[in-house]
Every structure is written in structure tokens, then in C-alpha cells.
Scaffold this motif. Structure first.
Motif, PDB file in Angstrom:
ATOM      1  N   ASP A  13      -0.947   1.859 -13.534  1.00 18.59           N
ATOM      2  CA  ASP A  13      -0.052   0.616 -13.444  1.00 18.59           C
ATOM      3  C   ASP A  13       0.103  -0.124 -12.521  1.00 18.59           C
ATOM      4  N   ARG A  14       0.403   0.400 -11.421  1.00 18.06           N
ATOM      5  CA  ARG A  14       0.694  -0.250 -10.130  1.00 18.06           C
ATOM      6  C   ARG A  14      -0.385  -1.017  -9.651  1.00 18.06           C
ATOM      7  N   VAL A  15      -1.249  -0.324  -9.826  1.00 14.78           N
ATOM      8  CA  VAL A  15      -2.784  -0.869  -9.182  1.00 14.78           C
ATOM      9  C   VAL A  15      -3.056  -2.317 -10.010  1.00 14.78           C
ATOM     10  N   MET A  26       1.010  -1.311   0.090  1.00 14.14           N
ATOM     11  CA  MET A  26       0.028  -0.164   0.100  1.00 14.14           C
ATOM     12  C   MET A  26       0.925   1.286  -0.024  1.00 14.14           C
ATOM     13  N   LYS A  27       0.434   2.213  -0.946  1.00 15.83           N
ATOM     14  CA  LYS A  27       1.171   3.349  -1.010  1.00 15.83           C
ATOM     15  C   LYS A  27       0.193   4.423  -0.832  1.00 15.83           C
ATOM     16  N   THR A  28       0.849   5.475  -0.206  1.00 15.17           N
ATOM     17  CA  THR A  28       0.042   6.950   0.010  1.00 15.17           C
ATOM     18  C   THR A  28       0.641   7.938  -0.862  1.00 15.17           C
ATOM     19  N   VAL A  29      -0.415   8.739  -1.638  1.00 17.19           N
ATOM     20  CA  VAL A  29       0.149   9.903  -2.514  1.00 17.19           C
ATOM     21  C   VAL A  29      -0.867  11.121  -2.378  1.00 17.19           C
ATOM     22  N   ILE A  52      -3.425   1.948  -3.610  1.00 22.32           N
ATOM     23  CA  ILE A  52      -2.833   3.340  -3.311  1.00 22.32           C
ATOM     24  C   ILE A  52      -4.081   4.222  -2.713  1.00 22.32           C
ATOM     25  N   THR A  53      -3.741   4.660  -1.518  1.00 22.00           N
ATOM     26  CA  THR A  53      -4.581   5.650  -0.920  1.00 22.00           C
ATOM     27  C   THR A  53      -4.099   7.194  -1.423  1.00 22.00           C
ATOM     28  N   GLU A 108      -9.209   5.613  -2.238  1.00 17.84           N
ATOM     29  CA  GLU A 108      -7.998   4.457  -2.700  1.00 17.84           C
ATOM     30  C   GLU A 108      -8.341   3.927  -4.053  1.00 17.84           C
ATOM     31  N   LEU A 109      -7.040   3.912  -4.576  1.00 20.27           N
ATOM     32  CA  LEU A 109      -7.166   3.082  -5.896  1.00 20.27           C
ATOM     33  C   LEU A 109      -6.778   1.672  -5.778  1.00 20.27           C
TER      34      LEU A 109
END
Length: 87
Positions: free
Chosen positions: A20-22, A3-6, A28-29, A39-40
Motif C-alpha cells: 500500500d505504501r509503495v 525510503m524505508k528499510t524493513v 522500501i528496502t 527493493e519494493l
């Protein structure tokens, strides 16, 4: 699962790369002013349109003994649109 936060600005600027990462399974939050707002995450894969495998729902329900019995006349009338009681 990673999980990444941007931040919102980064998400807007790099949306294609984030997707692409998803696609690879990452969640991804997206935050606004440090607070999570969205969230994605990957969607469940679509099941093929082919035949369902035998036993797919085995043990999840039981078909009642009277399943193939004729319907009572009043219920049959409702199914056939012959019901006098229009709601």
C-alpha cells in the motif's frame, strides 16, 4: 520520495501494508541480517492503449530521404522468404 528499510521478517508479516505504501510512491528496502537484499518500488504507470500523441519522439530520430525507395531485389527476396541462402 520517501525510503524505508524493513527486515525480512517484518516484510513477510506486513507485505500488504508495505505494498500500500509503495502504491503511494514510497520505496522500501528489505534487509536480511541488516544487509539490503531487495527493493519494493512503484512501477511506472501503464500508458493508455489509445493513439500516441503527435510529436511524441520529435527530434529523437530522422527519417532518411530514401525511406520510401524500393528495396534492392536481394533484400526484398529475404523479406519475402525467397532467399536462397538459408541460415
Amino acid at each position: 520520495m520517501t525510503m524505508k528499510t524493513v527486515g525480512l521478517a517484518e516484510a513477510k508479516a506486513t507485505l500488504s501494508a508495505l505494498l500500500d505504501r509503495v502504491e503511494k510512491g514510497e520505496t522500501i528496502t528489505i534487509t536480511r541480517h541488516g544487509a539490503p537484499i531487495a527493493e519494493l518500488l512503484p512501477v511506472a504507470p501503464l500508458r493508455s492503449k489509445g493513439l500516441r500523441p503527435w510529436g511524441l519522439y520529435k527530434g529523437e530520430f530522422t527519417v532518411p530521404e530514401d525511406f520510401n525507395d524500393p528495396l534492392p531485389d536481394d533484400e526484398l527476396d529475404r523479406w519475402e522468404g525467397k532467399d536462397d541462402q538459408q541460415t
